[in-house]
Design an enzyme around this catalytic site. Structure first.
Site, PDB file in Angstrom:
ATOM      1  N   GLY A  56      -1.334  44.189  -9.516  1.00 29.38           N
ATOM      2  CA  GLY A  56      -0.126  44.929  -9.178  1.00 29.38           C
ATOM      3  C   GLY A  56       0.949  44.098  -9.485  1.00 29.38           C
ATOM      4  CG  ASP A  57       3.009  39.631  -9.751  1.00 25.64           C
ATOM      5  OD1 ASP A  57       4.143  39.817  -9.397  1.00 25.64           O
ATOM      6  OD2 ASP A  57       2.857  38.820 -10.488  1.00 25.64           O
ATOM      7  CB  ALA A  58       0.551  42.096 -14.475  1.00 28.20           C
TER       8      ALA A  58
END
Length: 129
Positions: free
Chosen positions: A25-27
């Site tokens: 999700g960060d990416a």
């Protein structure tokens, strides 16, 4: 080999640890913000783009976004958010409060789950106003 751009089932995604979902999700969120900034100012210098994206993708920036997104969560998304927020993390944030860091991890877990399960339109609904 599995196609890296194919969705997986919700059941398979639920088997992935919430911290790993947050990693994905960060990416996803970082790429979204980078694309938004590049399209907004196509000829911007890299240092300007870096500064503009760093603020948005920081734990504090994500925590602020979460305030608006959280009210749109489905029951399933809320459950994944709580798993991510409450998960034991192997690292600590250097530049964010514990609360912001935990909240952003929960939000990233939701984005990772949605991305892996192919719910791209839902990601946009949560991120954009």
């Amino acid at each position: 080999m599995t196609d890296l751009f194919s969705a997986i089932s919700k059941e398979s995604a639920r088997q992935i640890s919430p911290v790993t979902l947050a990693f994905v999700g960060d990416a996803v969120y970082s790429l979204y913000v980078r694309k938004r900034e590049v399209l907004a100012v196509p000829d911007a210098k890299l240092i300007v783009l870096q500064k503009r994206t760093a603020d948005a993708v920081s734990a504090k920036g994500q925590s602020s976004l979460l305030i608006r997104a959280e009210e749109k969560f489905t029951g399933e998304e809320e459950e994944i958010y709580h798993r991510g927020r409450n998960a034991k993390k192997s690292t600590k944030s250097k530049n964010a409060s514990v609360i912001d860091y935990n909240r952003s991890t929960g939000f990233e877990a939701v984005l990772g789950f949605l991305y892996l399960t192919g719910q791209y339109d839902r990601i946009i609904q949560l991120i954009e106003d």
